[in-house]
Structure formats: structure tokens, C-alpha cells
Motif scaffolding. Structure first.
Motif, short mmCIF file in Angstrom:
data_model
loop_
_atom_site.label_atom_id
_atom_site.label_comp_id
_atom_site.label_asym_id
_atom_site.label_seq_id
_atom_site.Cartn_x
_atom_site.Cartn_y
_atom_site.Cartn_z
N LEU B 126 0.84 -1.20 0.00
CA LEU B 126 0.00 0.00 0.00
C LEU B 126 0.87 1.25 0.00
CD1 LEU B 126 -2.79 -1.09 2.52
CD2 LEU B 126 -2.99 -0.79 0.05
N ILE B 215 -2.88 -4.83 -6.76
CA ILE B 215 -3.25 -3.41 -6.81
C ILE B 215 -3.22 -2.93 -8.26
CG2 ILE B 215 -2.50 -1.09 -6.17
CD1 ILE B 215 -1.53 -2.32 -3.50
N MET B 237 -7.72 4.76 -0.73
CA MET B 237 -6.98 3.57 -0.31
C MET B 237 -7.91 2.62 0.46
SD MET B 237 -3.37 3.40 1.68
CE MET B 237 -3.80 3.19 3.37
N THR B 241 -8.77 0.49 -2.86
CA THR B 241 -7.64 -0.43 -2.96
C THR B 241 -7.80 -1.65 -2.05
OG1 THR B 241 -6.33 1.57 -3.24
CG2 THR B 241 -5.13 -0.49 -3.08
N VAL B 242 -8.03 -1.39 -0.76
CA VAL B 242 -8.08 -2.51 0.18
C VAL B 242 -9.21 -3.48 -0.16
CG1 VAL B 242 -8.39 -3.14 2.59
CG2 VAL B 242 -6.89 -1.24 1.98
#
Lengths: 521, 331
Positions: B126, B215, B237, B241-242
């Protein structure tokens, strides 16, 4: 045992039809006879120069000439350096060469010999190998030491020569600088080490000296010898020993060990012993000597003496010499370490060998005078000359800049066949300081007999395997904790002994002693 | 059907025939269907074949040898010729306090390793994803990947030097705060932190590659619309993303749980001391000392088999839980 009948039958027939000896007294066969061989050891995985079977050893060429027996390489596991693993591959393959030789073969031949994988050698040697027989007769106890539990022996071992291995070393130039004498007792050694610690013998103004250091941490434990304890009964660390009553016991269960280790812990606490001794590892000697930091150790005669020449330019006045083992408070002077007279390496005859008589005669050849010279010194006129009846290495061998043993391995001498080493080989290239030390040690009676191992029956082996590895782990755990000061050996001793007994110590000692009594009578 | 007068399709008879025919086809057995499928997709299966052969030769065939865990094995007699002894080796194993201690240490060390070691590569990935300067990103990635390619022996040497009481950097630093040097590698209480920390340092960078790949697979349109909606980077994020890489995280977690008892024991052998056995001795090092050094292959096989059974149960459990709660699973 069933599998033995075939080779034994052949033994009988070949014995009848064997041709009479030709004029050449070392000839075993008139027509060249090829025997296959497995030869796996750390320096070469194969029977040929550096393990390469296509490069025949000059010594093998000479032996072919003399005996008529041609050894042909058939080594298993050439891609591993682990000899025990290669032996397992060999046995599991079910296709065994005539001769099985190399490193650490004692355990497998004694385990699988009685199951029929190898030919017992007792009768063969008795009838056909006068030189090996003469060796056994003049060295009582050794034949018993390599026997399996069925009373037979299954291999001809590599027999090292020379008595001394490790010695006590001290920086004589530091002693001179501080005006001290060589320590003669353990109390004097203590005073010397304290002086090394406090009086800046290396003269750099810092208190960075490491009075006592060791490459192997087990040598710290061996210091208990200075207080009448013992750390091992053989040249292997943590081994059992034969006590005064002729019984086996473990040194780490003796009271002298308790008292000795308490003193070792005190020395460690006071900073006389390298505080990092447990993790510094094999480079400790190289590092601490070349940095002018180490003062006292217990290490091999030859390699440790070598530092005097190697460091002559780097450390001014460097003089690290062997001295006699300091006397214990009771007046005992003991060098616990010595070379083992018999190795677990050598060679054996497999059950698929159709010429066991010729093979044992061939094994015997290496114990004749000619065979011994060949297996120790290489080829006469090429690597050595006979001078007044003594084999003397040629100057180009001694001054080649490559260790003599490595040169011998390249011609096929000093390799792990079953042979009797000749100490004259090593003496010729031993450093001056070590020779003096060995002569000094030789003037005193400071060695003790070694425990050469026992062969267990299956039942005994099971008891030993069940208890011993855990006992050993427990002993070493407590030992290190005591030295490091996280426990107090004097206070915990009774609990320790009680735990050992709970973990089966008595059972292990019982099977060891029954095997010992059977084997050495 | 159709009202087109020019319709020239199948006649009614034809349609009836087709219907019965397709019904007949549908009635074909399962095996026939698999056969049809194979015939149609044979190229794909040909590609799969080498892997299946590899699995058979190197993983399934050796399972034949597992039976020595129940035998009194002799190399000379061979697997088939050695007598059966039932569960004797397992009895010996469980009667041994040191085995139980090793088992406990294995579980504790794996659990800690999972707890502290598993999130680190995710965080790293990340973080790398958020770095804008490409030069910095590339060099930082290379630096964290590097330890993965160093052999354990050298890593152990670095650790021993770093924690040495006289010359080690760790003791030098704590020395600045007036703390006496600590001989870390002989202290049982320090073994686990050092071992787990070393493992994270060595592997976290390399393991982050999987998450970086995941990702990279997230559709850019999601971010674009988020930007239009005025989302901050932090929100993107957490909200995009997560959740997008969550399936990858869970698959990795399940795989990791399956390997939970497979501690890299060569590192432990290099680092442990009798003084630290108490916290450092794991099942594999126990097997090594107890079994392999003495050539007791049958006993070592029993301990290894037990290890594998426990790992199997763990991975099945993890998979079932995951299937129930997140609908992500290995199979």
C-alpha cells in the motif's frame, strides 16, 4: 544371515582353486582381476583424483602392478558430499559394488552387516590376512571396538597414527612482558588470566583482551578437567566414559563435573572467558590472535602452532606456544583430548562380491610394508625417497606451498581406504613449535584411555534411541545456562540428577554397560 | 415461431427430431460429457499435463514411503520388506516432553509470525502504491527485495554480528542510552523476537510483490470516478484499494495458514543454542536432532506425518471459515 551362504560357498571354492603365489610375493592373482568400489569421503566422491574416476590415482596404478587387482570406480551419490546419504542410496539401490568404502561406514556396516549386506571378516582375516591379523594382535581391544552386536566385524578401518590432538596454548610473549611464569596449576592459570585481563598485555591502553578463548564452545566445558571433572570419554564431544571401575557413565552426571562447572561459571562471570564464546564460532582463533586479543586456548597442536609463522609480521613478538596441562587441585595433570586410534572410516566387502578371498588379501596388501608406504607417502622416487630406511618427502613436496596432505590425496595416498597411517608422514611437515610441544607432552604421562564405542543389539538400540537424544539435549541446556549464569549448578544439582533419572538415564547406562561387557569382556 | 411467409427454417418434423436429439444428448452420461469436454478443450489439458506429471512423480509417488512411519524401517530391507510396528513411533513421540515443548514452540512462533509478519507486506505494498516519485519507489523496492535473495547462512551471520555483545550495532545503540550490553542470542526471551523480526526483514519485501500485482489490477475507472466525487487519497486507499485486493489477501492468508508449521528451521538451527532451546526448539529441529542425526528415518517420518496432518486440518478449517464469511476460498 541367509544371504551369507552364497559368498561363503564361493569363498570355499575359490580357496581351493586359488593359484599358488607367483615369484612376486605381493601378487594376489595371475590374471588381472577387476573389483568395483564405492569410495565416498569428504575430499573426493569417487575412486579417482578428486573423485573423477577417469583420472586413475598413481597409487592405484602402482597397486595394480604389485597385486594384479584393479579397482574400478562405482561410487553412488556423487552429487552429494554427505557420505551417510550416499551410503543409504547405495544400500537402498540393491546393487552393491564389490568393495564399499569411505567416510563413516562403521554405523551402516554394523547395522546392515548382520542383516546380510556385508561379509563378516573375522574368519577371512584369520585365514588369509596375516598382516591385518598381526595388527590386531599388537593392538588389543581395537578389533572389539569395531565389532557389530553379533560379535563379527564387517570393515577394515582407517587407523590413524600419532597420539596428540589438542593442547593448551598460551601467549608466552605476554607472560614475559608481564613478568609471569607459565602456569603450572589451575590456581596459577587463574592468576595469569586475571593479569591478562587487567594489565593490558597487548599494550594498546584498552582493556580489550580476551584472556581465554575457544573456537568450539565445547572447549569451555572441557575446562572442568582442570578441577578433576571430565567433559568426554572420547575424541567426540559429550561422549560417555569408562570410569575407574571399568563401567560406563556420563561425565555430566559426575560430582566432579558439578564442582568444575561451578568454577567455569565463575571464570565466565569474571570475564576471564570470551563472553561471546557460544556464538563467535570457528573464526574466533583467527580473529582473536591476529587482532592481538586472545591469550589462552585449547586447540590442535599443528594448526594452532602455525599462527606463529603466519602472524610473525602482523603481531610484534607473537609467540603462542603449547604448555603442559595445568594441575588440578588434587594434583591430576590430564590432557583429555587425544587422537582416536580407530576411525569409523575404511572399507568393507559387500555380499555381492564374488571374490571375497582375493578382496581380503588385497585389503591385507595395504598392511604390508610396501602397502603402508604406498598408502602413506605416495610413489617412491616421485613424492618421497628412502633415506637410511626412512621415507623422506622430497623437497618439492614439502616446499610446494600446498599442504602435504592435499598433495597426498591427489596421488591416492591418505585417502579413506582401510589403512594404517604412519605418523612419520605428518611429523615431516609439522611446525617447529608444535614438534617441541609434542616432545614436551611426550615426557609426561598425561593421556587417558578412550571409550571406543559399543555396538548395540536391536533392543538396546531402541532403549538408547528412546532416551538418549532427549537426555543429551537436557544436559546441554542446563550446562549452558549454568555457564551463562542463568542458573546455579550447586543449588540445582539434586534436581538435575533427579530429572536425569526420570528421563531414563539409568536405562541408557544399563544398555551401554551390557553392550560394553559383551563387546570388551 | 414466426409469421414470415418466406420462412424456410426447419419443418415441424425437423424441430421435433431436434428436440428429442438434444434430449438424448442431455441424457448422456457424466463420463461422456467429460469426454466431450476433453475433446473440445484438449489443447488446454495438454498444457496442464506436465504439471500433473510433476505432481505425480514428485509429490504423490513419494507418499508411498510415508508408510515407514508405521514400520521398523531398514534401508537394506527396503520399504516393503520392513515389518509393521503400528503406532509405536507416535507413542514414542508423544511420551517425549521435548516433543511437546517443540510443538508448543512451533505453534507459538508460527502464530506470532502470522500476527506480525502477515500484515507487513500488505502495508508495504500500500505504501509503495502511494509513493509518487518513481526513482525513490524503484530503489526502495529493490532494497526491500534484496534480503530475500541472500542465503540463510549469511543472514544468520549478519544477525549474529548485529546482536553481538562486543561489536554488534544493536548493543552499540542501546549502549548510548547507558544500557549494559545484552548477549541476546543466549537469552531465551529474546529468541522469538529476533527470529520473527529477521523473517520479516528477509521476506516482507518479496511477499509484497503479490499485493502490488493485485493493486495494479484494480480498474483505474474506480479511482477516476472517486476523484470526480472528491475522495481523498486516504479514502481511496481504504474504500477502493483494500477491498479490491481483499480476495488476494485472504487467499494468501489461507496458504500461509497451510504452511503454519513449516517454520524455516534452517535459520533456527543456525541461530539457536542449548541455552535457548526452551523457546527456540521447533518440531523440525527436534526431528533433526532426534531422528536424522541418528538415522532414525521411521521416527522422523512419523513426526513429519503428524506435522502434515495438523497443517492439513488448519488449512481446511481456514478455508471453510473463509468460504462461509467472505465467499473467497481456495476451492
Amino acid at each position: 544371515m541367509r544371504k551369507l551362504s552364497l559368498p561363503l560357498a564361493m569363498l570355499a571354492t575359490t580357496a581351493l582353486t586359488a593359484p599358488a603365489f607367483a615369484d612376486d610375493h605381493l601378487k594376489i592373482v595371475d590374471e588381472p582381476l577387476e573389483l568395483t568400489i564405492h569410495m565416498h569421503w569428504p575430499r573426493a566422491q569417487g575412486y579417482g583424483v578428486g573423485g573423477d574416476a577417469s583420472q586413475i590415482y598413481p597409487v592405484e596404478e602402482a597397486a595394480r602392478e604389485m597385486t594384479g587387482i584393479h579397482l574400478v570406480d562405482q561410487t553412488f551419490g556423487k552429487n552429494t558430499k554427505d557420505s551417510a546419504e550416499s551410503m543409504n542410496l547405495l544400500i537402498a539401490s540393491g546393487d552393491m559394488p564389490d568393495i564399499v568404502g569411505g567416510h563413516l561406514i562403521k554405523q551402516p556396516v554394523n547395522e546392515f552387516g548382520p542383516q546380510g549386506a556385508f561379509v563378516p571378516l573375522n574368519d577371512l582375516v584369520e585365514e588369509h590376512a596375516p598382516n591385518i591379523k598381526a595388527f590386531w594382535d599388537s593392538h588389543p581391544g581395537l578389533k572389539e571396538a569395531i565389532s557389530a552386536y553379533d560379535g563379527n566385524y564387517y570393515y577394515i578401518p582407517y587407523l590413524p597414527d600419532g597420539k596428540y590432538g589438542r593442547a593448551y596454548f598460551i601467549r608466552q610473549d605476554w607472560l614475559d612482558k608481564l613478568g609471569l611464569e607459565q602456569p603450572n596449576t589451575v590456581d596459577e592459570l587463574y592468576d595469569v588470566l586475571v593479569a591478562f585481563r587487567d594489565q593490558d598485555p597487548n599494550g594498546n591502553g584498552m582493556k580489550d583482551e580476551v584472556p581465554a578463548f575457544f573456537r568450539d564452545w565445547e572447549e569451555v566445558i572441557r575446562l572442568v578437567v582442570l578441577w578433576d571433572g571430565r567433559s568426554s570419554g572420547s575424541d567426540t564431544y559429550h561422549d560417555f566414559l569408562v570410569n575407574d571401575e571399568g563401567k560406563l557413565e556420563h561425565p555430566y552426571a559426575q560430582e566432579a563435573y558439578r564442582d568444575g562447572l561451578a568454577m567455569v561459571a565463575k571464570w565466565y562471570e569474571e570475564g576471564l572467558i570470551d563472553p561471546e564464546v557460544f556464538t563467535r564460532g570457528s573464526s574466533a582463533r583467527e580473529y582473536l590472535l591476529s587482532e592481538d586479543l586472545g591469550g589462552f586456548t585449547h586447540d590442535w597442536f599443528a594448526s594452532t602452532s602455525g599462527y606463529n609463522a603466519a602472524l610473525a609480521d602482523k603481531v610484534e613478538g607473537f609467540n603462542f606456544i603449547p604448555f603442559l596441562p595445568p594441575e588440578s587441585p588434587s594434583g591430576r595433570r590430564l590432557e583429555e583430548h587425544r587422537r582416536i586410534p580407530i576411525k569409523p572410516d575404511g572399507w568393507a566387502i559387500s555380499h555381492q562380491n564374488e571374490n571375497p578371498v582375493e578382496t581380503i588379501k588385497y585389503f591385507d596388501f595395504w598392511f604390508t610394508e610396501e602397502g603402508r608406504l604406498l598408502s602413506n607417502f605416495g610413489i617412491e622416487g616421485e613424492t618421497y625417497d628412502m633415506v637410511d630406511g626412512e621415507p623422506i618427502y622430497k623437497d618439492e613436496v614439502l616446499n610446494k606451498g600446498e599442504p602435504v596432505n592435499a598433495q597426498m590425496w591427489a596421488v591416492g595416498s591418505q585417502i579413506q581406504r582401510g589403512y594404517w597411517q604412519d605418523y612419520r608422514y605428518e611429523w615431516q611437515w609439522t611446525a617447529e613449535a608444535a614438534r617441541k610441544g609434542i616432545e614436551l607432552y611426550d615426557q609426561h604421562d598425561i593421556l587417558t584411555d578412550q571409550f571406543l564405542g559399543v555396538a548395540f543389539t536391536k533392543e538396546e538400540q531402541e532403549v538408547y534411541d528412546k532416551y538418549w537424544p532427549s537426555l543429551r539435549t537436557y544436559m546441554l541446556e542446563r550446562q549452558q545456562a549454568w555457564v551463562l549464569g542463568t542458573g546455579d549448578i550447586t543449588a540445582e544439582w539434586d534436581d538435575y540428577v533427579a530429572t536425569l533419572n526420570k528421563m531414563g538415564y539409568e536405562d541408557v547406562i544399563e544398555v551401554l554397560n551390557s553392550a560394553y561387557a559383551r563387546q570388551y569382556g | 415461431m414466426t409469421n414470415d411467409p418466406n420462412f424456410s427454417g426447419p419443418t415441424t418434423e425437423q424441430l421435433v427430431f431436434d428436440a428429442t436429439e438434444s434430449q438424448r444428448r442431455r441424457k448422456r452420461t457424466r463420463i461422456q460429457k467429460v469426454g466431450d469436454h476433453l475433446k473440445r478443450e484438449w489443447q488446454l489439458y495438454a498444457l496442464l499435463l506436465p504439471t500433473i506429471i510433476w505432481l505425480m512423480v514428485f509429490l504423490y509417488k513419494p507418499m508411498y514411503g510415508l508408510q515407514i512411519a508405521f514400520k521398523d524401517y531398514s534401508v537394506f530391507r527396503g520399504i516393503a520388506g520392513s515389518p509393521w510396528v503400528g503406532l509405536e513411533h507416535f507413542h514414542t513421540l508423544f511420551e517425549n516432553d521435548q516433543f511437546l515443548r517443540a510443538l508448543r514452540n512451533t505453534i507459538i512462533m508460527s502464530a506470532y509470525g502470522l500476527l506480525f509478519g502477515f500484515p507487513v507486506p500488505i502495508l508495504l505494498a500500500l505504501m509503495f502504491n502511494e509513493v509518487l516519485n518513481q526513482t525513490f519507489k524503484k530503489s526502495a523496492q529493490t532494497i526491500v527485495y534484496l534480503p530475500h535473495f541472500i542465503s540463510s547462512v549469511i543472514i544468520a551471520g549478519i544477525v549474529m554480528t548485529a546482536f553481538s555483545p562486543s561489536a554488534g550495532i544493536v548493543n552499540t545503540i542501546i549502549g548510548w542510552f547507558g544500557i549494559e550490553p545484552i548477549y541476546f542470542l543466549t537469552k531465551p526471551e529474546w529468541f522469538r523476537p529476533i527470529f520473527i523480526g529477521t523473517g520479516i526483514w528477509q521476506e516482507a519485501g518479496f511477499q509484497s510483490i503479490v499485493y502490488l500485482a493485485a493493486i495494479a489490477g484494480v480498474s483505474p475507472t474506480l479511482y477516476e470516478s472517486a476523484v470526480v466525487d472528491g475522495a481523498s487519497r486516504w479514502q481511496m486507499m481504504w474504500k477502493i484499494t483494500v477491498p479490491s485486493i481483499l480476495p488476494t489477501i485472504i487467499i494468501m492468508l489461507i496458504i500461509r495458514i497451510g504452511n503454519i508449521l513449516e517454520i524455516s528451521f534452517e535459520m533456527i538451527i543456525l541461530l539457536y543454542q542449548p541455552a535457548t532451546y526452551e523457546t527456540a526448539d521447533v518440531v523440525n529441529t527436534f526431528i533433526y536432532r532426534q531422528g536424522l542425526q541418528g538415522g532414525q528415518y521411521d521416527f522422523a517420518a512419523a513426526a513429519g506425518l503428524f506435522n502434515a496432518v495438523v497443517a492439513f486440518i488448519l488449512v481446511m478449517t481456514a478455508n471453510t471459515i473463509s468460504k462461509r464469511y467472505s465467499r473467497t476460498s481456495l476451492w
